[in-house]
Scaffold this active site. Structure first.
Site, PDB file in Angstrom:
ATOM      1  N   PHE A   1      15.774  19.707  -1.711  1.00 16.89           N
ATOM      2  CA  PHE A   1      14.372  19.351  -1.926  1.00 16.89           C
ATOM      3  C   PHE A   1      14.074  17.952  -1.378  1.00 16.89           C
ATOM      4  O   PHE A   1      13.016  17.713  -0.781  1.00 16.89           O
ATOM      5  CB  PHE A   1      14.063  19.421  -3.425  1.00 16.89           C
ATOM      6  CG  PHE A   1      12.704  18.901  -3.801  1.00 16.89           C
ATOM      7  CD1 PHE A   1      11.571  19.685  -3.637  1.00 16.89           C
ATOM      8  CD2 PHE A   1      12.548  17.623  -4.314  1.00 16.89           C
ATOM      9  CE1 PHE A   1      10.314  19.212  -3.979  1.00 16.89           C
ATOM     10  CE2 PHE A   1      11.297  17.139  -4.666  1.00 16.89           C
ATOM     11  CZ  PHE A   1      10.177  17.935  -4.497  1.00 16.89           C
TER      12      PHE A   1
ATOM     13  N   TYR B   1       0.835  -1.204   0.000  1.00 17.23           N
ATOM     14  CA  TYR B   1       0.000   0.000   0.000  1.00 17.23           C
ATOM     15  C   TYR B   1       0.869   1.253   0.000  1.00 17.23           C
ATOM     16  O   TYR B   1       0.625   2.189  -0.780  1.00 17.23           O
ATOM     17  CB  TYR B   1      -0.933   0.013   1.213  1.00 17.23           C
ATOM     18  CG  TYR B   1      -1.659   1.330   1.345  1.00 17.23           C
ATOM     19  CD1 TYR B   1      -2.741   1.629   0.526  1.00 17.23           C
ATOM     20  CD2 TYR B   1      -1.221   2.300   2.253  1.00 17.23           C
ATOM     21  CE1 TYR B   1      -3.384   2.863   0.610  1.00 17.23           C
ATOM     22  CE2 TYR B   1      -1.856   3.528   2.345  1.00 17.23           C
ATOM     23  CZ  TYR B   1      -2.934   3.810   1.519  1.00 17.23           C
ATOM     24  OH  TYR B   1      -3.556   5.030   1.588  1.00 17.23           O
TER      25      TYR B   1
END
Length: 414
Positions: free
Chosen positions: A285, A168
């Site tokens: 980032f 998941y």
């Protein structure tokens, strides 16, 4: 900028908080004039202020691609998150979402607040998407298709095993890591990272969020949303919701520690991924969210407040992470400090204490072996402050005046 009390308690937060405030104002002034791009960047600031700050460091071409990638997946996630949508309506939308991004007219009303605006005016996102380079569009389409299919799969089933938990998390976050690696490569600034390392970058962030958001997800209306795997929580309680009840506090904390220990398995892969990056802007980032994740895990570990309210890093510490993360040495130092903090909280009577310590020691060893720990000043584990309250108040007033002056000067120059 946080309460005065918090700043007085943590005076070293003051300068990074000021810098963060100024960076936020600067980012808001960089919103493009075109209506569709203006909508996209304005919406980015509303749905994720921290992400909107970090993304500003990227070059324009890559920044636009990452912005649209984020908004497309945020919209997809909004559909998945809306528990009021019937499965027979939700699943087809998830499965076809990668096609909708090519349709300037498509929109679907769901979600709440800013997320509803995003969905209602999704045509702006589609318009911007269609202006991206072909390699960027192909990467975004591919990841959106795979993520939508994975989300649809888990709409129809519960997360039972640890393997399904990993699966998941791969669909909703690991694929984000793969997609970003593709975008970085398409920009010509980075080599293409392995799928395994890219996947771990996403899983580390997603598992941290799942742990931190237990209570919010459990109290979701009209229906709770939970992704803690049955294989883990069933060792401690009969029903997942039982973890939030005071009489189960001991078992709840043990279950929480089990979940944190599971998340720690991805940390070393994250360090390997970050160490291979060449572009400074891409590095920051990627690095800042990973440091935030290990810091959040350190706060959540052995902390019953996860089941009572919100546990998150104070704003000042967040500002220090953003301000102080420039090199891989900073990353090793932050991971080292937060892992030491977490290790100090391990109770030898915890059922997973040995496994937790082993995983922490492996991360600490990686940081020590980097040979860079002595090259940086720790900004997480502080020495005793040398300042008194009066001095801090004076500094705070001076910096506030400076900020007001700089802001007025920028306005005048415009």
């Amino acid at each position: 900028m946080g309460s005065l009390k918090a700043i007085l308690s943590n005076p070293d937060d003051l300068y990074p908080l000021l810098k963060l405030k100024m960076a936020a104002r600067h980012a808001e002034k960089q919103i493009p004039p075109e209506p569709h791009w203006g909508f996209c960047y304005t919406m980015l600031h509303k749905v994720s202020r921290s992400f909107a700050l970090v993304i500003q460091q990227l070059d324009t071409d890559l920044r636009d691609a990452v912005c649209i990638f984020y908004l497309v997946l945020r919209a997809l996630d909004t559909v998945e998150d809306d528990t009021s949508i019937a499965k027979d309506v939700k699943v087809p939308i998830l499965m076809a979402f990668h096609q909708h991004v090519y349709d300037r007219e498509w929109h679907f009303s769901c979600g709440t607040k800013d997320y509803k605006v995003l969905m209602d005016e999704f045509h702006h996102v589609s318009t911007a998407f269609l202006e991206l380079g072909r390699s960027y569009k192909e990467a975004i389409e591919d990841i959106t298709m795979r993520m939508g299919a994975g989300m649809a799969k888990f709409i129809c089933k519960e997360v039972e095993t640890v393997g399904e938990y990993d699966e998941y998390c791969h669909y909703v976050a690991g694929l984000v890591g793969l997609g970003l690696s593709k975008l970085f490569h398409a920009s010509g600034k980075e080599d293409l990272a392995s799928d395994a390392l890219s996947n771990s970058m996403g899983l580390f962030l997603q598992k941290t969020n799942i742990i931190r958001d237990y209570l919010e997800d459990m109290n979701e209306i009209p229906k709770s949303r939970m992704f803690w795997p049955h294989q883990i929580w069933s060792k401690y309680v009969n029903k997942l919701e039982d973890l939030k009840y005071e009489e189960n506090s001991v078992k709840a904390v043990q279950c929480l520690n089990d979940m944190v220990t599971n998340a720690l398995m991805h940390a070393e892969d994250c360090l390997t991924y970050l160490a291979a990056l060449r572009d400074p802007a891409i590095f920051r980032f990627c690095a800042i969210p990973q440091i935030m994740a290990i810091g959040t895990l350190a706060l959540c570990y052995n902390n019953i407040q996860v089941f009572r309210g919100v546990v998150k890093m104070r704003r000042g510490l967040t500002a220090r992470v953003i301000h102080g993360t420039k090199t891989m040495s900073d990353v090793y130092g932050a991971f080292y400090d937060f892992c030491r903090m977490l290790k100090s909280k391990v109770d030898d009577n915890d059922p997973n204490a040995r496994k937790t310590k082993d995983r922490l020691e492996a991360i600490l060893k990686t940081c020590r072996d980097s040979g860079t720990l002595n090259e940086r000043k720790s900004y997480i584990i502080r020495t005793k402050t040398r300042y008194n309250a009066t001095s801090i108040v004076i500094i705070f007033i001076i910096l506030a005046i400076l900020l007001a002056y700089l802001s007025s000067t920028r306005t005048y120059n415009m």
